[in-house]
Design an enzyme around this catalytic site. Structure first.
Site, PDB file in Angstrom:
ATOM      1  N   CYS A  77       0.830  -1.200   0.000  1.00 17.80           N
ATOM      2  CA  CYS A  77       0.000   0.000   0.000  1.00 17.80           C
ATOM      3  C   CYS A  77       0.873   1.262   0.000  1.00 17.80           C
ATOM      4  CB  CYS A  77      -1.015  -0.022   1.139  1.00 17.80           C
ATOM      5  SG  CYS A  77      -2.375   1.136   0.857  1.00 17.80           S
ATOM      6  N   HIS A 179      -3.741  -4.886  -0.267  1.00 17.51           N
ATOM      7  CA  HIS A 179      -3.271  -5.393   1.030  1.00 17.51           C
ATOM      8  C   HIS A 179      -3.304  -6.921   1.035  1.00 17.51           C
ATOM      9  CE1 HIS A 179      -3.119  -1.672   3.425  1.00 17.51           C
ATOM     10  NE2 HIS A 179      -4.069  -1.253   2.612  1.00 17.51           N
ATOM     11  N   GLU A 181      -2.239  -8.827   3.299  1.00 14.01           N
ATOM     12  CA  GLU A 181      -2.551  -9.283   4.667  1.00 14.01           C
ATOM     13  C   GLU A 181      -4.032  -9.168   4.986  1.00 14.01           C
ATOM     14  OE1 GLU A 181      -1.414  -6.431   3.855  1.00 14.01           O
ATOM     15  OE2 GLU A 181      -2.067  -4.858   5.235  1.00 14.01           O
TER      16      GLU A 181
END
Lengths: 205, 254
Positions: A77, A179, A181
């Site tokens: 990001c 993202h 994650e």
């Protein structure tokens, strides 16, 4: 051991949680020796560009140095945007300059921020994105995007009224605008890929 | 293509998920961490956790909750309820939240939106608006604060536009009239706001049937639909919702 750079901004913990969940050795640190000894570096980020760069402070030079020395680096990001030369988010700010290009606003005429799950086309020659198929949804949340002019960089795109870069790779330097994650199983696979790249590079040294 | 999002909302009170009707008559719906993990496994696109007690005592609890949720869930989530300062936002983001929503504090101190957008980026600043149809001004809605208990003179559409200018990156728009009724979203409200702003709008309040979701997206222009009653009490699975929308040509992440 992968080191996630702890520079006092949001979501660093989520990235560590994700690596731990898939059984990878990971440490959250801002210590220079940890950065030097790491098999790979992750630069996460939920922040505005300028704030993130100033929060990084003197670590910026060190990260640049180890990345230019061949250590795998993954930016996520804003951490991904920081790999480029500069950004105009809330003023002009210099980035790390590891990949040629600038961070610019998503053009008007659509809903901004680009927020939610968008389909990313996954090129077969981008190792970071391997093993997931030819396309997959990932989670994005951003108002600026990186436009690269670097011929040595490979780019994966998503469609948002135009082909918008979603992930980039230049030798040992990797980045995702989305993202991983926070992108479920497919995102965790990307983190696993990065971990595997780091482990392999460390063994070959 | 960017997909429309299905977002279960977990209203948290005393460490439990609760759900009421028109913000009243709360009913227990389970443990927030467990429910969150279940929705994540079921394919929810995002989660919203709202601390509906939002007292000083509950503040520490909500940070601990965020940490626990973040350890177990690898999809984005938003946290809201009683957030007043940039420092509190920082703490929640560092604990693992992707976004924070502010409501009463933004009305009292609109600068909060600007300050947090400049520091964290506007993509993580959600302006939550509790809207009630105005009796004095037909066809208009008034902003309510303090968990809906206090009406203001502020017009919802004007506030949404101002919120975007100030730095909000998303609007969580709850119709207090429709909340918990399962009679459908207030799509006049949704349309009025989505037409007026350029940031994503999450429609909230009133979901009861699958076609309500479709209507909020098509008639209301919503980028995402939020629901609580119909998922907590087992009426529909996330997958059923997504398949229904997909079959009606709405892009979803399935």
């Amino acid at each position: 051991m992968i080191v996630v750079i702890d520079y006092n901004i949001g979501n660093v913990k989520s990235v560590c949680n994700a690596f731990r969940h898939i059984g990878c050795d990971v440490e959250l640190s801002c210590a220079p020796e940890a950065v030097e000894n790491a098999t790979g570096i992750v630069l996460p980020g939920v922040a505005a560009f300028g704030y993130a760069m100033s929060a990084l402070g003197p670590l910026a030079e060190l990260i640049k140095e180890v990345a230019l020395g061949g250590k795998p680096l993954l930016g996520i990001c804003v951490g991904y945007q920081m790999l480029f030369d500069e950004s105009c988010e809330y003023g002009e700010h210099s980035g790390l300059g590891l990949i040629e290009g600038n961070v610019v606003p998503i053009p008007a005429g659509r809903v901004i921020p680009h927020m939610g799950w968008n389909m990313v086309k996954l090129p077969a020659d981008m190792e970071l994105l391997a093993g997931i198929g030819s396309e997959k949804h990932f989670y994005f949340a951003h108002s600026y995007y990186a436009e690269t002019s670097d011929r040595r960089a490979k780019t994966a795109y998503t469609e948002y009224g135009f082909d918008m870069p979603a992930s980039v790779q230049k030798m040992n330097i990797y980045g995702t605008q989305f993202h991983p994650e926070k992108s479920g199983e497919a995102g965790l696979k990307i983190l696993q890929n990065f971990y595997d790249i780091c482990t392999r590079e460390a063994l070959s040294c | 293509m960017l997909t429309r999002r299905i977002i279960p909302c977990l209203d948290v009170k005393d460490n439990r998920v609760v759900k009421g009707i028109n913000f009243l008559n709360l009913r227990d719906a389970g443990d927030p961490v467990e429910l969150g993990a279940r929705y994540s496994d079921m394919g929810a696109d995002e989660l919203v956790f709202l601390d509906i007690t939002a007292t000083i005592r509950s503040r520490k609890t909500i940070v601990e909750l965020v940490e626990k949720v973040a350890e177990n869930i690898f999809i984005p989530f938003t946290v809201g309820g009683g957030i007043q300062t940039v420092e509190q936002i920082d703490e929640l983001l560092r604990s693992g939240a992707e976004k924070v929503s502010v409501n009463t504090a933004a009305v009292a101190n609109p600068e909060l939106l600007t300050e947090s957008a400049q520091r964290f980026g506007n993509q993580c600043v959600v302006l939550a608006i509790d809207a009630r149809r105005s009796e004095e001004r037909p066809g208009k809605w008034q902003v309510c604060i303090k968990a809906g208990s206090e009406p203001t003179d502020i017009d919802v559409v004007e506030w949404a536009v101002k919120g975007e200018e100030l730095g909000a990156g998303e609007i969580l728009l709850t119709s207090m009239d429709a909340d918990g009724t399962k009679a459908g979203y207030d799509n006049e409200l949704n349309k009025a706001v989505t037409d007026a702003v350029n940031i994503p709008v999450i429609a909230s309040g009133g979901a009861g049937k699958l076609d309500h979701l479709y209507d909020a997206i098509v008639d209301g222009g919503a980028d995402a639909v939020l629901m609580a009653s119909i998922t907590h009490f087992g009426n529909y699975t996330i997958r059923q919702m997504k398949e229904y929308l997909r079959d009606k040509d709405i892009p979803v992440n399935l």
